[in-house]
Structures are given as structure tokens and as C-alpha cells.
Motif scaffolding. Structure first.
Motif, PDB file in Angstrom:
ATOM      1  N   LYS A 116       3.311  -4.530   8.680  1.00  0.00           N
ATOM      2  CA  LYS A 116       2.200  -4.323   7.766  1.00  0.00           C
ATOM      3  C   LYS A 116       2.687  -3.719   6.457  1.00  0.00           C
ATOM      4  O   LYS A 116       3.514  -2.811   6.455  1.00  0.00           O
ATOM      5  CB  LYS A 116       1.161  -3.403   8.409  1.00  0.00           C
ATOM      6  N   HIS A 117       2.205  -4.251   5.347  1.00  0.00           N
ATOM      7  CA  HIS A 117       2.516  -3.815   3.982  1.00  0.00           C
ATOM      8  C   HIS A 117       3.855  -4.352   3.464  1.00  0.00           C
ATOM      9  O   HIS A 117       4.113  -4.269   2.268  1.00  0.00           O
ATOM     10  CB  HIS A 117       2.526  -2.283   3.852  1.00  0.00           C
ATOM     11  N   HIS A 118       4.713  -4.879   4.310  1.00  0.00           N
ATOM     12  CA  HIS A 118       6.041  -5.307   3.887  1.00  0.00           C
ATOM     13  C   HIS A 118       6.104  -6.826   3.756  1.00  0.00           C
ATOM     14  O   HIS A 118       5.671  -7.552   4.645  1.00  0.00           O
ATOM     15  CB  HIS A 118       7.094  -4.846   4.896  1.00  0.00           C
ATOM     16  N   SER A 135      -5.093  -1.882  -5.980  1.00  0.00           N
ATOM     17  CA  SER A 135      -3.987  -2.126  -5.058  1.00  0.00           C
ATOM     18  C   SER A 135      -2.693  -2.212  -5.858  1.00  0.00           C
ATOM     19  O   SER A 135      -2.675  -2.687  -6.993  1.00  0.00           O
ATOM     20  CB  SER A 135      -4.217  -3.414  -4.274  1.00  0.00           C
ATOM     21  N   TRP A 136      -1.628  -1.743  -5.228  1.00  0.00           N
ATOM     22  CA  TRP A 136      -0.326  -1.730  -5.870  1.00  0.00           C
ATOM     23  C   TRP A 136       0.677  -2.529  -5.061  1.00  0.00           C
ATOM     24  O   TRP A 136       0.568  -2.636  -3.847  1.00  0.00           O
ATOM     25  CB  TRP A 136       0.209  -0.298  -5.990  1.00  0.00           C
ATOM     26  N   GLY A 137       1.671  -3.052  -5.739  1.00  0.00           N
ATOM     27  CA  GLY A 137       2.812  -3.656  -5.080  1.00  0.00           C
ATOM     28  C   GLY A 137       4.077  -3.202  -5.781  1.00  0.00           C
ATOM     29  O   GLY A 137       4.177  -3.280  -7.007  1.00  0.00           O
ATOM     30  N   ALA A 187       6.337 -11.487   6.545  1.00  0.00           N
ATOM     31  CA  ALA A 187       5.850 -10.114   6.658  1.00  0.00           C
ATOM     32  C   ALA A 187       6.355  -9.520   7.972  1.00  0.00           C
ATOM     33  O   ALA A 187       5.731  -9.712   9.023  1.00  0.00           O
ATOM     34  CB  ALA A 187       4.327 -10.084   6.605  1.00  0.00           C
ATOM     35  N   TYR A 211       6.519  -3.968  -1.216  1.00  0.00           N
ATOM     36  CA  TYR A 211       5.678  -3.126  -0.354  1.00  0.00           C
ATOM     37  C   TYR A 211       4.285  -3.087  -0.975  1.00  0.00           C
ATOM     38  O   TYR A 211       4.117  -2.698  -2.131  1.00  0.00           O
ATOM     39  CB  TYR A 211       6.228  -1.705  -0.242  1.00  0.00           C
ATOM     40  N   ARG A 212       3.280  -3.533  -0.230  1.00  0.00           N
ATOM     41  CA  ARG A 212       1.896  -3.565  -0.730  1.00  0.00           C
ATOM     42  C   ARG A 212       1.144  -2.335  -0.217  1.00  0.00           C
ATOM     43  O   ARG A 212       1.043  -2.087   0.974  1.00  0.00           O
ATOM     44  CB  ARG A 212       1.195  -4.838  -0.247  1.00  0.00           C
ATOM     45  N   PHE A 213       0.632  -1.553  -1.176  1.00  0.00           N
ATOM     46  CA  PHE A 213      -0.126  -0.350  -0.826  1.00  0.00           C
ATOM     47  C   PHE A 213      -1.571  -0.697  -0.503  1.00  0.00           C
ATOM     48  O   PHE A 213      -2.132  -1.631  -1.051  1.00  0.00           O
ATOM     49  CB  PHE A 213      -0.078   0.648  -1.988  1.00  0.00           C
TER      50      PHE A 213
END
Length: 267
Positions: free
Chosen positions: A228-230, A46-48, A225, A265-267
């Protein structure tokens, strides 16, 4: 007076950028850890990615506030957890207990003589890479983290140990994560970053030889948040220094404070 710069600028500004990386990366790492406190170790990577800004007031006399912006980068999989400026290799991880080898660049440590008139004539104290071991215990009630690190680059030749407890309280899209920590630093660390050598002593700056001490930290992170993802967050922190740091002739404040804002931003 606040100063702004890009990472590509000269050494003094690059050093300040690393201070930002510590504040922002540390806050983001705390966020990621808190939000996965009861989950299993990730099987997939996972990336951020994000951006943020932070203002830091260091304890040295007459030193300016540092106000900077910098990208935020994090990565995690089953074996690696990296959030600038910390890199962990997971030796053995379970749902609640994780043993790790840790490396962290402590860019917030140290100073240059031109940072303050009080430091004029002092030899530069450089930041260093610290390496050692860490353990993270995640429970339903809180996350507990312990680490023991040594100066891998030999700048201070010191050692440091840290214990931290944090917990994220969630309500809808909002999160609230208070944290408390205590960090012991040995005499070599204190002497290098807060001591005054014989050759550096003046009529207004006495010789000072540092001794080991324990510093305390309290902080809180608010996250939101919007989709989603933000993730948006605000992080506030204050460190209370031990007596041998506060007694240094280079220091006129018993604490160090910081405030950070960021988007990830979370991938």
C-alpha cells in the motif's frame, strides 16, 4: 556517452535535469490519471514523492544520450493538479470531465552549441514555459486529453496543440497503460528549435526555415504496487517527428526515444 549530475550543478546539467523531470513527471502524471479514471475529483489533498532515472535520445546529429536521476513530486486537490513540470488549475471538474488552465515547462526542448559538434556556431535554443488550456475526459474505456499552449516566455513565440488517449489495464498489483498522442507545433516552434538562421549557415549546415508539422508519440507504462502507498514503474516512449523536423540539417533521426524507471510513495 552517458552523463550523470546533481540538480545543483551548472546550467547545462540543470537543463538535463529538467528533461528528466519531464519524462518522470509525465509518466507519474499518466499513472495517477489512469488509476483514478473512474473516480470522483479528490476532496482532500494528496501527495506523491519518489525518485527515478531516465535515458533520453534526442534527434540532433551526434548528440549524446542523456541519463539522469531526479526526485519526483506531485500534488493534487480539488482545484490543483501539479506533477513536475506541469501545473493545472481546475476551472470546472466533474467525475468525468475537467477543464483546466495549464502551465508546463518544456525543459526537453532546445540545445546548447556544445551539445554536439554539428551545433558548433549555433545560438543556444532555450527551453520555455508554455501556458494555455486543457481538457480531460475520463471514460470507462479510456482517458482523453486535449491541450493548446502558447510560449509564455517568448523564446520561440510559438504555439502547440496535443491530443492524447490512454487507458490503464489492471491485474492484481500490476498495471499496464498504453498511450498514443499527436502534437501539432507551428512554424515558429519548428523554426526556432530545428531551423538554421542565415548567420548560422555554413558549407556543411545549410540555411533552413522550419514549417508547422505534427509529431506522433506512442508509449507504455508498467507499474507494480508491492505494498500500500508504494508504486514502482517502467516507462517506455517514442516520438515520431513530422517531415519539417526530419528535414532539418540539424537532425539525423526521425524519432526521439526514452526509457524511465521510478519509485513513488503516495500519501
Amino acid at each position: 556517452m552517458s552523463r550523470f549530475s546533481k540538480v545543483s550543478k551548472a546550467a547545462h546539467h540543470s537543463k538535463a535535469g529538467l528533461i528528466v523531470a519531464i519524462a518522470l513527471g509525465g509518466a507519474w502524471a499518466s499513472s495517477a490519471s489512469a488509476q483514478t479514471a473512474t473516480s470522483t475529483e479528490p476532496e482532500k489533498s494528496s501527495w506523491g514523492l519518489g525518485v527515478g532515472a531516465v535515458a533520453i535520445k534526442k534527434p540532433y546529429r551526434d548528440i549524446d544520450n542523456e541519463t539522469m536521476g531526479l526526485p519526483i513530486v506531485s500534488y493534487e486537490n480539488r482545484w490543483i493538479s501539479a506533477s513536475l513540470p506541469t501545473f493545472d488549475f481546475k476551472i470546472n471538474s466533474g467525475d468525468s470531465l475537467s477543464f483546466r488552465l495549464r502551465a508546463r515547462y518544456a525543459g526537453g526542448d532546445g540545445y546548447e552549441a556544445e551539445d554536439s559538434s554539428v551545433l558548433t556556431g549555433m545560438e543556444e535554443r532555450k527551453a520555455s514555459l508554455w501556458a494555455g488550456a486543457a481538457v480531460i475526459w475520463k471514460t470507462e474505456f479510456a482517458n482523453f486529453t486535449g491541450e493548446f499552449l502558447a510560449d509564455a516566455m517568448g523564446k520561440s513565440k510559438g504555439t502547440r496543440a496535443r491530443l492524447q488517449v490512454d487507458h490503464r489495464f489492471a491485474s492484481g498489483r500490476f498495471g499496464f497503460t498504453p498511450r498514443l498522442a499527436a502534437e501539432w507545433v507551428d512554424d515558429k516552434y519548428v523554426d526556432y528549435y530545428y531551423g538554421v538562421r542565415q548567420a548560422e549557415a555554413t558549407a556543411t549546415r545549410a540555411f533552413y526555415e522550419g514549417k508547422s508539422t505534427t509529431n506522433f508519440l506512442a508509449g507504455v507504462r508498467l507499474d507494480y504496487a508491492p505494498a500500500k502507498h508504494h508504486i514502482l514503474y517502467l516507462d517506455l516512449a517514442a516520438s515520431r517527428f513530422g517531415s519539417t523536423v526530419k528535414d532539418s540539417p540539424l537532425v539525423d533521426k526521425p524519432n526521439q526515444t526514452s526509457i524511465g524507471l521510478g519509485y513513488v510513495y503516495r500519501f
